[in-house]
Design an enzyme around this catalytic site. Sequence first.
Site, mmCIF file in Angstrom:
data_model
loop_
_atom_site.group_PDB
_atom_site.id
_atom_site.type_symbol
_atom_site.label_atom_id
_atom_site.label_comp_id
_atom_site.label_asym_id
_atom_site.label_seq_id
_atom_site.Cartn_x
_atom_site.Cartn_y
_atom_site.Cartn_z
ATOM 1 N NE ARG A 46 4.698 -12.747 1.256
ATOM 2 C CZ ARG A 46 5.377 -12.358 0.167
ATOM 3 N NH1 ARG A 46 4.803 -11.534 -0.716
ATOM 4 N NH2 ARG A 46 6.611 -12.771 -0.042
ATOM 5 N N PRO A 100 0.833 -1.204 0.000
ATOM 6 C CG PRO A 100 -0.873 -1.612 1.538
ATOM 7 C CD PRO A 100 0.451 -2.141 1.063
ATOM 8 C CD GLU A 101 2.759 2.743 -4.433
ATOM 9 O OE1 GLU A 101 2.788 3.894 -4.916
ATOM 10 O OE2 GLU A 101 3.016 1.730 -5.109
#
Length: 266
Positions: free
Chosen positions: A108, A2-3
């Site tokens: 993860r 995500p940016e």
Amino acid sequence: MPELPEVETIKRELEKAILGKKITEVWVNNPKVIRQPSAEQFKKELAGVSFKNILRKAKVLVLELSNGKSLVIHVKMTGQLVYPGDGKRSRVSFKLSDGKILDFNDQRLFAELRLLDDWRELKFIRGLGPEPFDLTLDKFKQMLASKKTKIKPLLMDQSFISGIGNLYAAEVLFRAKINPQRPAQSLLDKEKEALFKEIRETLNEAIQHKGSSVDQYLQLSGEPGNYVKYHKVYDRKGKPCLACKTPIKRISLGGRGTYFCPKCQK
């Protein structure tokens, strides 16, 4: 990962959903995501505190708390905040005073949660460059003037400008008609102006559409963002350019997959 638009979307949704609410209980299902302090101390110090303010710094969320501490969340590749959650896939869950649960999921286990006295002293925060929306055009031009680095890796350098990652670097460069392999200092004034404009407009547009759901990003509601359908080049290798029909090319640049149109971007 995500940016800026995705993290800004979550920040705005958190403001509406949890501000003023109290944490009544914390469940830690996998302590690996808690980097500071210990899991037990994390639970103890969060119990009974309320959410006072919510900030975003680059790709990081800062949840300021009523006890003077801050919960700093770096979602990284697969981190998700879901409210109301069900706890089924969460690494950490926060039961709130409204009886609902705020889940932190991370498939993860790359994400980082920290409970800090002063979030401003975090090394990552201190190393951040200016945010795109805090820059003037003149300052942006000055920043580019002496940089020999190729323009796409430079835009992704969080110490240069914060919040832009692989996806939006590719998108803004296409919209500005700039080849990602160009040295930054080679850009003409009109190209710098176009790039500055497209950075701001593209990021704002992505925020309006709740971000891009590639990889694992979800809105706070658990729904995907809606901006993927507006991508011009990202993840479109071999597909026709939407402007000139030339096949979109993918190369490796700075160790990252880079999408661009070899005809439109000069």
